[in-house]
Enzyme design. Structure first.
Site, PDB file in Angstrom:
ATOM      1  N   GLY A 124      39.915 -10.351  -9.172  1.00 23.50           N
ATOM      2  CA  GLY A 124      41.093  -9.733  -8.574  1.00 23.50           C
ATOM      3  C   GLY A 124      41.288 -10.039  -7.106  1.00 23.50           C
ATOM      4  O   GLY A 124      40.467  -9.647  -6.266  1.00 23.50           O
ATOM      5  N   THR A 126      45.097 -10.671  -6.085  1.00 27.08           N
ATOM      6  CA  THR A 126      46.504 -10.319  -5.901  1.00 27.08           C
ATOM      7  C   THR A 126      46.747  -8.813  -5.979  1.00 27.08           C
ATOM      8  O   THR A 126      46.101  -8.102  -6.752  1.00 27.08           O
ATOM      9  CB  THR A 126      47.355 -11.019  -6.984  1.00 27.08           C
ATOM     10  OG1 THR A 126      47.171 -12.428  -6.868  1.00 27.08           O
ATOM     11  CG2 THR A 126      48.824 -10.694  -6.840  1.00 27.08           C
ATOM     12  N   GLU A 127      47.686  -8.350  -5.173  1.00 31.54           N
ATOM     13  CA  GLU A 127      48.146  -6.963  -5.235  1.00 31.54           C
ATOM     14  C   GLU A 127      49.656  -6.962  -5.464  1.00 31.54           C
ATOM     15  O   GLU A 127      50.304  -8.015  -5.410  1.00 31.54           O
ATOM     16  CB  GLU A 127      47.788  -6.216  -3.953  1.00 31.54           C
ATOM     17  CG  GLU A 127      46.288  -6.122  -3.725  1.00 31.54           C
ATOM     18  CD  GLU A 127      45.906  -5.346  -2.463  1.00 31.54           C
ATOM     19  OE1 GLU A 127      46.834  -4.838  -1.775  1.00 31.54           O
ATOM     20  OE2 GLU A 127      44.700  -5.252  -2.173  1.00 31.54           O
ATOM     21  N   GLN A 336      64.951 -29.097 -25.887  1.00 30.56           N
ATOM     22  CA  GLN A 336      66.196 -29.864 -25.931  1.00 30.56           C
ATOM     23  C   GLN A 336      66.212 -30.831 -27.120  1.00 30.56           C
ATOM     24  O   GLN A 336      67.221 -30.966 -27.810  1.00 30.56           O
ATOM     25  CB  GLN A 336      66.369 -30.636 -24.624  1.00 30.56           C
ATOM     26  CG  GLN A 336      67.748 -31.255 -24.434  1.00 30.56           C
ATOM     27  CD  GLN A 336      68.817 -30.208 -24.154  1.00 30.56           C
ATOM     28  OE1 GLN A 336      68.500 -29.069 -23.803  1.00 30.56           O
ATOM     29  NE2 GLN A 336      70.075 -30.578 -24.318  1.00 30.56           N
ATOM     30  N   GLU A 363      47.552 -18.758  -9.563  1.00 29.61           N
ATOM     31  CA  GLU A 363      46.571 -19.426  -8.693  1.00 29.61           C
ATOM     32  C   GLU A 363      47.234 -20.294  -7.625  1.00 29.61           C
ATOM     33  O   GLU A 363      46.769 -21.382  -7.298  1.00 29.61           O
ATOM     34  CB  GLU A 363      45.581 -20.238  -9.535  1.00 29.61           C
ATOM     35  CG  GLU A 363      44.784 -19.333 -10.463  1.00 29.61           C
ATOM     36  CD  GLU A 363      43.505 -19.945 -10.957  1.00 29.61           C
ATOM     37  OE1 GLU A 363      42.872 -20.711 -10.216  1.00 29.61           O
ATOM     38  OE2 GLU A 363      43.138 -19.643 -12.099  1.00 29.61           O
TER      39      GLU A 363
END
Length: 379
Positions: A124, A126-127, A336, A363
């Site tokens: 961990g 990221t916040e 497509q 990341e």
């Protein structure tokens, strides 16, 4: 890229293909629709040595290098980006952080359980309000005797709910101080430590994502990784290796989309012939094939340098940036080429496209990779 593989890589690729065909592919739709993290299948990969790929054998790992690791993730990505992402996060981030920066005691305690799949790992950084701007993190740890008391939260954490152990980066100093962040090891049942599942993601839905919550969580000093204040530096080094993971996974997703598009183009007939015979389709396939080859070469270049213990900041950013963008392009082109069918879950193209999009974000976004690359080349 198969012609460039070593015999060991070819054997690993075949093993993963066989496992994926039997244990992953039959359940893709169900896991994706219901956002199920297949814990039991994940643990089976531990039995095969896929959860401790570059961890040395004396810590219970497989003892392979990053080229073998990239090969494994490419094969998983061809089948399911979600499962591949979980394998990448477990290996590169949680186990990798402990292996490269942990004490001998920490390695002996945690790596064998992580490498075998007995324990699942999370990582961990990221916040909710600090993604790329990690030095503004608000989660804090305050020393209290021989313990640290952690309060705050982390967001978008792979395996946040199911992990038995998490490595988390917490602020122990002043805001914006790169030496004010420390890495801690937190075990699942620690009082005050909880998690909430994040639902309704666009893609990689077979990979569990959660918010981690810390409410006066007491962590002993022996669970600090390395020196106090060195967590941010450690995290940047971990992400260098982690970006090779995402590049590898991106290559796999791109190739999976490409192979599905080729198969469809050969079978689908319009105006009395397979659509693969039309130049418009052939050129799309040619572009996809060329870009995938280039992405794989960049990825294996970074993996080779990592194996040779050479700094890979620039090379991993090259690979992650290019391969992730190629994955999105290939997913989009596969949709497509399949036309209306590509827009339905009955065909695989739309899942490749949904899974690919995260590769340009996780990341370090594509924009962050450009910053890293430009700084490296201007040094």
């Amino acid at each position: 890229m198969t012609n460039y593989f070593t015999e060991q890589q070819q054997l690993l690729a075949q093993m993963v293909q066989d496992f994926a065909k039997q244990e992953i592919k039959p359940h893709l739709r169900h896991w994706d629709d219901q956002e199920i993290f297949p814990i039991e299948v994940f643990k089976k990969m531990g039995e095969l040595g896929l959860l401790g790929v570059f961890i040395p054998e004396n810590y219970g790992g497989s003892g392979f290098g990053y080229k073998e690791y990239a090969t494994i993730l490419m094969e998983l990505g061809k089948v399911c980006g979600g499962v591949g992402l979980s394998v990448a996060a477990h290996n590169s981030l949680c186990s990798g952080h402990i292996f490269y920066h942990g004490s001998e005691t920490q390695k002996q305690k945690y790596l064998p359980k992580l490498a075998s799949g007995e324990w699942i790992g999370a990582w961990g950084l990221t916040e909710a309000n600090t993604g790329s701007d990690a030095m503004r993190m608000k989660a804090t740890a305050v020393q209290d005797g021989d313990h640290w008391v952690i309060n705050g939260s982390k967001n978008w954490i792979t395996h946040g709910l199911s992990a038995d152990v998490a490595v988390v980066l917490i602020r122990t100093g002043d805001l914006l101080d790169s030496h004010g962040i420390t890495a801690f090891i937190i075990e699942k049942d620690t009082p005050g430590f909880s998690a909430v599942k994040i639902k309704d993601k666009l893609g990689v839905r077979a990979s569990e994502t959660a918010e981690l919550i810390f409410d006066n969580v007491r962590i002993p000093q022996q669970n600090v990784i390395g020196a106090v204040g060195e967590g941010f530096k450690q995290a940047m080094q971990v992400l260098d290796g982690g970006r090779i993971s995402i590049a590898s996974l991106s290559c796999g997703i791109a190739r999976g989309a490409f192979e599905a598009a080729v198969k469809y183009a050969k079978e689908r007939e319009q105006f009395g012939q397979p659509i693969a015979h039309f130049q418009a389709i052939g050129f799309k396939l040619a572009d996809m094939a060329t870009q995938i080859e280039a992405a794989e070469l960049l990825t294996f270049q970074a993996a080779a340098k990592k194996d040779n213990k050479v700094a890979v900041t620039k090379e991993s950013a090259f690979a992650k940036y290019y391969a992730s963008e190629v994955a999105v392009k290939c997913g989009n082109e596969a949709v497509q080429i399949m036309g209306g069918y590509g827009y339905t879950k009955e065909y695989p193209a739309e899942k490749y496209l949904r899974d690919a999009k995260l590769m340009t974000i996780g990341e370090g976004t594509s924009e962050i990779q450009k910053i890293v690359i430009s700084r490296e080349i201007l040094k």
